[in-house]
Write a protein that holds these residues in place. Structure first.
Motif, PDB file in Angstrom:
ATOM      1  N   LEU A  89     103.615 -41.082  -0.129  1.00 14.32           N
ATOM      2  CA  LEU A  89     102.327 -40.417   0.121  1.00 14.32           C
ATOM      3  C   LEU A  89     102.418 -38.934  -0.238  1.00 14.32           C
ATOM      4  O   LEU A  89     101.520 -38.381  -0.875  1.00 14.32           O
ATOM      5  N   ASP A  90     103.534 -38.322   0.146  1.00 13.69           N
ATOM      6  CA  ASP A  90     103.761 -36.901  -0.157  1.00 13.69           C
ATOM      7  C   ASP A  90     103.847 -36.685  -1.667  1.00 13.69           C
ATOM      8  O   ASP A  90     103.263 -35.743  -2.206  1.00 13.69           O
ATOM      9  N   MET A  91     104.552 -37.548  -2.357  1.00  6.36           N
ATOM     10  CA  MET A  91     104.696 -37.434  -3.806  1.00  6.36           C
ATOM     11  C   MET A  91     103.350 -37.609  -4.506  1.00  6.36           C
ATOM     12  O   MET A  91     103.048 -36.906  -5.462  1.00  6.36           O
ATOM     13  N   ALA A  92     102.534 -38.549  -4.022  1.00  8.00           N
ATOM     14  CA  ALA A  92     101.215 -38.782  -4.618  1.00  8.00           C
ATOM     15  C   ALA A  92     100.346 -37.535  -4.464  1.00  8.00           C
ATOM     16  O   ALA A  92      99.652 -37.137  -5.396  1.00  8.00           O
ATOM     17  N   GLU A  93     100.432 -36.916  -3.305  1.00 12.16           N
ATOM     18  CA  GLU A  93      99.649 -35.707  -3.043  1.00 12.16           C
ATOM     19  C   GLU A  93     100.079 -34.551  -3.947  1.00 12.16           C
ATOM     20  O   GLU A  93      99.258 -33.781  -4.425  1.00 12.16           O
ATOM     21  N   LYS A  94     101.388 -34.452  -4.211  1.00 18.71           N
ATOM     22  CA  LYS A  94     101.929 -33.351  -5.011  1.00 18.71           C
ATOM     23  C   LYS A  94     101.992 -33.669  -6.508  1.00 18.71           C
ATOM     24  O   LYS A  94     102.374 -32.802  -7.299  1.00 18.71           O
ATOM     25  N   GLY A  95     101.703 -34.914  -6.875  1.00 25.29           N
ATOM     26  CA  GLY A  95     101.780 -35.297  -8.281  1.00 25.29           C
ATOM     27  C   GLY A  95     103.204 -35.391  -8.788  1.00 25.29           C
ATOM     28  O   GLY A  95     103.454 -35.214  -9.985  1.00 25.29           O
ATOM     29  N   GLU A  96     104.140 -35.707  -7.911  1.00 18.93           N
ATOM     30  CA  GLU A  96     105.558 -35.797  -8.293  1.00 18.93           C
ATOM     31  C   GLU A  96     105.933 -37.212  -8.725  1.00 18.93           C
ATOM     32  O   GLU A  96     105.252 -38.173  -8.384  1.00 18.93           O
ATOM     33  N   THR A  97     107.062 -37.309  -9.422  1.00 15.09           N
ATOM     34  CA  THR A  97     107.665 -38.596  -9.731  1.00 15.09           C
ATOM     35  C   THR A  97     108.962 -38.706  -8.943  1.00 15.09           C
ATOM     36  O   THR A  97     109.500 -37.699  -8.458  1.00 15.09           O
ATOM     37  N   LEU A  98     109.476 -39.909  -8.833  1.00 15.69           N
ATOM     38  CA  LEU A  98     110.745 -40.112  -8.130  1.00 15.69           C
ATOM     39  C   LEU A  98     111.897 -39.469  -8.891  1.00 15.69           C
ATOM     40  O   LEU A  98     112.818 -38.929  -8.298  1.00 15.69           O
ATOM     41  N   TYR A  99     111.820 -39.515 -10.221  1.00 14.14           N
ATOM     42  CA  TYR A  99     112.883 -38.907 -11.013  1.00 14.14           C
ATOM     43  C   TYR A  99     112.825 -37.380 -10.965  1.00 14.14           C
ATOM     44  O   TYR A  99     113.828 -36.727 -11.220  1.00 14.14           O
ATOM     45  N   GLN A 100     111.680 -36.806 -10.620  1.00 13.42           N
ATOM     46  CA  GLN A 100     111.621 -35.356 -10.367  1.00 13.42           C
ATOM     47  C   GLN A 100     112.177 -35.050  -8.977  1.00 13.42           C
ATOM     48  O   GLN A 100     112.985 -34.148  -8.812  1.00 13.42           O
ATOM     49  N   ARG A 101     111.711 -35.803  -8.007  1.00 16.28           N
ATOM     50  CA  ARG A 101     112.106 -35.561  -6.615  1.00 16.28           C
ATOM     51  C   ARG A 101     113.599 -35.757  -6.431  1.00 16.28           C
ATOM     52  O   ARG A 101     114.252 -35.021  -5.723  1.00 16.28           O
ATOM     53  N   PHE A 102     114.160 -36.761  -7.071  1.00 17.99           N
ATOM     54  CA  PHE A 102     115.588 -37.080  -6.947  1.00 17.99           C
ATOM     55  C   PHE A 102     116.240 -36.939  -8.310  1.00 17.99           C
ATOM     56  O   PHE A 102     116.840 -37.866  -8.837  1.00 17.99           O
ATOM     57  N   ASP A 103     116.133 -35.769  -8.907  1.00 14.44           N
ATOM     58  CA  ASP A 103     116.578 -35.507 -10.275  1.00 14.44           C
ATOM     59  C   ASP A 103     118.043 -35.881 -10.463  1.00 14.44           C
ATOM     60  O   ASP A 103     118.940 -35.196  -9.980  1.00 14.44           O
ATOM     61  N   PRO A 104     118.318 -36.970 -11.192  1.00 10.52           N
ATOM     62  CA  PRO A 104     119.704 -37.399 -11.374  1.00 10.52           C
ATOM     63  C   PRO A 104     120.458 -36.547 -12.394  1.00 10.52           C
ATOM     64  O   PRO A 104     121.666 -36.683 -12.546  1.00 10.52           O
ATOM     65  N   TYR A 105     119.753 -35.666 -13.088  1.00 12.16           N
ATOM     66  CA  TYR A 105     120.378 -34.890 -14.152  1.00 12.16           C
ATOM     67  C   TYR A 105     120.706 -33.460 -13.738  1.00 12.16           C
ATOM     68  O   TYR A 105     121.258 -32.700 -14.508  1.00 12.16           O
ATOM     69  N   GLN A 106     120.339 -33.105 -12.492  1.00 13.44           N
ATOM     70  CA  GLN A 106     120.637 -31.746 -12.032  1.00 13.44           C
ATOM     71  C   GLN A 106     122.121 -31.617 -11.741  1.00 13.44           C
ATOM     72  O   GLN A 106     122.817 -32.592 -11.520  1.00 13.44           O
ATOM     73  N   LYS A 107     122.587 -30.425 -11.703  1.00 14.27           N
ATOM     74  CA  LYS A 107     123.997 -30.175 -11.383  1.00 14.27           C
ATOM     75  C   LYS A 107     124.133 -30.079  -9.876  1.00 14.27           C
ATOM     76  O   LYS A 107     123.281 -29.557  -9.188  1.00 14.27           O
ATOM     77  N   GLY A 108     125.221 -30.600  -9.380  1.00 17.40           N
ATOM     78  CA  GLY A 108     125.470 -30.498  -7.944  1.00 17.40           C
ATOM     79  C   GLY A 108     124.883 -31.669  -7.180  1.00 17.40           C
ATOM     80  O   GLY A 108     124.794 -32.771  -7.666  1.00 17.40           O
ATOM     81  N   GLU A 109     124.469 -31.392  -5.961  1.00 17.68           N
ATOM     82  CA  GLU A 109     123.986 -32.408  -5.046  1.00 17.68           C
ATOM     83  C   GLU A 109     122.658 -32.993  -5.491  1.00 17.68           C
ATOM     84  O   GLU A 109     121.818 -32.310  -6.059  1.00 17.68           O
ATOM     85  N   VAL A 110     122.454 -34.276  -5.185  1.00 23.25           N
ATOM     86  CA  VAL A 110     121.168 -34.908  -5.402  1.00 23.25           C
ATOM     87  C   VAL A 110     120.259 -34.471  -4.265  1.00 23.25           C
ATOM     88  O   VAL A 110     120.686 -34.379  -3.116  1.00 23.25           O
ATOM     89  N   LYS A 111     119.003 -34.188  -4.578  1.00 21.02           N
ATOM     90  CA  LYS A 111     118.053 -33.738  -3.556  1.00 21.02           C
ATOM     91  C   LYS A 111     117.872 -34.793  -2.485  1.00 21.02           C
ATOM     92  O   LYS A 111     117.861 -35.982  -2.760  1.00 21.02           O
ATOM     93  N   LYS A 112     117.715 -34.372  -1.262  1.00 22.30           N
ATOM     94  CA  LYS A 112     117.457 -35.260  -0.141  1.00 22.30           C
ATOM     95  C   LYS A 112     115.967 -35.508  -0.040  1.00 22.30           C
ATOM     96  O   LYS A 112     115.155 -34.686  -0.431  1.00 22.30           O
ATOM     97  N   ALA A 113     115.595 -36.651   0.525  1.00 22.79           N
ATOM     98  CA  ALA A 113     114.176 -36.941   0.781  1.00 22.79           C
ATOM     99  C   ALA A 113     113.653 -35.933   1.767  1.00 22.79           C
ATOM    100  O   ALA A 113     114.323 -35.562   2.730  1.00 22.79           O
ATOM    101  N   ALA A 114     112.456 -35.436   1.517  1.00 22.74           N
ATOM    102  CA  ALA A 114     111.898 -34.442   2.425  1.00 22.74           C
ATOM    103  C   ALA A 114     110.631 -34.938   3.052  1.00 22.74           C
ATOM    104  O   ALA A 114     109.908 -35.677   2.577  1.00 22.74           O
TER     105      ALA A 114
END
Length: 176
Positions: free
Chosen positions: A151-176
């Motif tokens: 619901l939060d992602m739909a409101e913000k226009g996010e994708t799962l691959y943005q929210r949990f970016d597997p290509y970033q360096k370091g830690e994977v983002k936690k669900a917020a």
């Protein structure tokens, strides 16, 4: 298994209709599963293959094939698994969307042409997916309730691959 699930997780963990079906299968029809060669399937001696038990259709009213909305049926199957994939991400059970996508295809047989359960959601967009899930929830019940993360992602226009970016360096983002 269902009785132990209720013991472990409480009454709400098991749909009463599913429990009634299992009780009917076991108590009324003596269908204990593979161990006695009779369950949802009939298990003949090998090399013959198992076949769906014909009596199963007598336990529930049946629609005529021409009355089945196959597009809606397909949508229900895809959305059910995709919602579970979002829940495992939200709970931190899986932290990399690539793993959820591969797992959904290899473990659950999710439609490979979608790229996996999370790619399916990203492909149609969280907002549209939530709308579909809400429509199914209204018609079929709570199993189609979209998690807060979605619901939060739909409101913000996010994708799962943005929210949990597997290509970033370091830690994977936690669900917020």
């Amino acid at each position: 298994i269902m009785k132990q699930t209720i013991n472990d997780l409480g009454e709400k963990a098991v749909d009463p209709k599913q429990m009634a079906l299992i009780n009917t299968m076991v108590d009324t029809h003596g269908r204990f599963g593979r161990k006695n060669g009779k369950g949802f399937y009939d298990y003949p001696a090998k090399p013959a293959k198992k076949k769906l038990w014909p009596g199963l259709k007598d336990l529930y009213p049946q629609l005529k094939p021409e009355k089945v909305d196959y597009e809606e049926l397909k949508e229900r199957l895809l959305v059910t698994i995709a919602l579970e994939a979002v829940r495992v991400m939200e709970e931190g059970i899986v932290t990399d969307p690539r793993e959820a996508d591969v797992g959904s295809i290899l473990a659950f047989g999710f439609a490979p042409f979608t790229g996996g359960a999370l790619s399916y959601i990203d492909g149609i967009g969280a907002k549209r997916f939530v709308k579909i899930a809400k429509g199914l929830q209204k018609k079929y019940g709570a199993e189609f309730k979209a998690p807060k993360l979605l619901l939060d992602m739909a409101e913000k226009g996010e994708t799962l691959y943005q929210r949990f970016d597997p290509y970033q360096k370091g830690e994977v983002k936690k669900a917020a």
